[in-house]
Design a protein around this motif. Sequence first.
Motif, PDB file in Angstrom:
ATOM      1  N   ARG A 402       0.973  -1.289   0.184  1.00 23.83           N
ATOM      2  CA  ARG A 402      -0.029  -0.119  -0.003  1.00 23.83           C
ATOM      3  C   ARG A 402       0.786   1.174   0.081  1.00 23.83           C
ATOM      4  N   HIS A 403       0.780   2.053  -0.992  1.00 24.28           N
ATOM      5  CA  HIS A 403       1.545   3.419  -1.120  1.00 24.28           C
ATOM      6  C   HIS A 403       0.735   4.462  -0.595  1.00 24.28           C
ATOM      7  N   LEU A 404       1.036   4.995   0.665  1.00 23.25           N
ATOM      8  CA  LEU A 404       0.388   5.877   1.677  1.00 23.25           C
ATOM      9  C   LEU A 404       0.790   7.269   1.306  1.00 23.25           C
ATOM     10  N   ARG A 405       1.812   7.447   1.124  1.00 26.24           N
ATOM     11  CA  ARG A 405       2.463   8.876   1.085  1.00 26.24           C
ATOM     12  C   ARG A 405       3.921   9.253   0.284  1.00 26.24           C
ATOM     13  N   GLU A 406       3.889  10.217  -0.364  1.00 21.84           N
ATOM     14  CA  GLU A 406       5.033  10.337  -1.195  1.00 21.84           C
ATOM     15  C   GLU A 406       6.335  10.921  -0.131  1.00 21.84           C
TER      16      GLU A 406
END
Length: 501
Positions: A402-406
Amino acid sequence: MTGTVKSAAAIGGGVIGGGWIARFLLNGYDVKVFDPHPQAERLVGEVLANAERAYRKLTLAPMAPKGKLSFVSSIEEAVCDADYVQESVPERLDLKRKVYAEIERHAKESTLIGSSTSGFKPTELIEGLATPERLFVAHPFNPVYLLPVVEVVPGQTSPDNLDRAKSFLTAIGMKPLVVRKEIDAHIADRLLEAVWREGLWLIHDGVATTEEIDDVIRFGFGLRWAQMGLFETYRIAGGEAGMRHFMSQFGPALKWPWTKLMDVPDLTDDLIDIIAAQSDAQSGKHSIRELERIRDDNLVAIMQALKGNDWGAGALLKEYESTLYANAHSHARPPTVDPGKPLALHADRVREDWVDYNGHMTESRYLQVFGDATDAFLHFIGMNKHYLASGRSLYTVETHIRHLREVKMGAPLRVETLLLGFDQKRVRIVHELYGGPQDELLATGEHMLLHVDTTKSAASPMDLSLSIKLGEVWKHHRHLEVPAYAGKPVREIMMESAAAS
């Protein structure tokens, strides 16, 4: 062997000496430097900065923690506790002998002494030494921190010391080439000198400019030589009949009056002016440091390409990287494990080649960081190189990210790892990646690992030692809260999040 190398000294920190210093430091060796030049620290620092930049592009393998750099005021202070000394002073025989005498006076009896000389024979260097058995030529090529070959020329070097030197140079990613007979200028510089002499004549006679000669090399045979050398290239030129056919076809040309190798034009002021002016026109728009970085980028790209084909210098880089991966966790301090928390086994930062056109870490690098964290976890439970050599391993068979923040370039990264469960053939873990200036949760990665017999490419029960270590971790992690997202598909998580909002 008398002992392994644990620390190094560098006598001379110029172009070559600085390259040696960078290679030593970036491979985890403390280095003491003696160089009387008033700008030595600045010059070495600039070379080291370029080397670090190049290494970040050269390999993704975890490097050893950088060694400690110290500048000292005497040869005695530099070499007194060093296991390996590299001399890189100017090419003056009297100066080199004076330096060796000083090294011999203050170094340990077991200390190895390598000379960067490009021309002198070791029997010339050891005159007057009481312990000539530990001195040898170790002639590298610029940039020393990138180009792997080093000509090792023994004089009266003992077999034990020669083996120690080869082992050390190999450990820092180099390819030691032992020259079987000592000769002025060794091997490589004699070949380079031949091309250099012809180049001088071509300019002297008005046939070509410095740029045209360089173009012939870099757009032509230089690319071939970069990955196949001279004789193997000519073998191919012989077609299916090979080298014998090539020699019979082109051998007679050696008698033609083409070359002027036995002569060289006088280096008059006029010829030097012509060459200098042409070189300025060719390359003057770039500073030396810019040219070095351009050179480094090109070499990294070529070596990375060759690594993909497991060929030449790329095959050597691949082997070097495998050693770095195998040793990465043994270099690090043993992690401090808090039984009441997830494991903190891996940390990194967002490197300059990890970002996309928006300046943020690319998707593939999230997976890479989680992969490195998994490697750290596997090493923690005892799956080291000896376990792998026995034909057993844990393979990742399922991943959910899961990609949540940059996160932007240069930001620190750290991973927390939670064991979700295991049996004799399977291990289930979840990683949480934190980073950025606020140390925020950036991404999560859930992984299923399967224990396999690598010789049979089939699932198999893991060794008892792994089960015991996993059991020790599970004794604590079984009481920790399992993340709500674990085991759920993305759609289900999104629906729960929407309902909550």
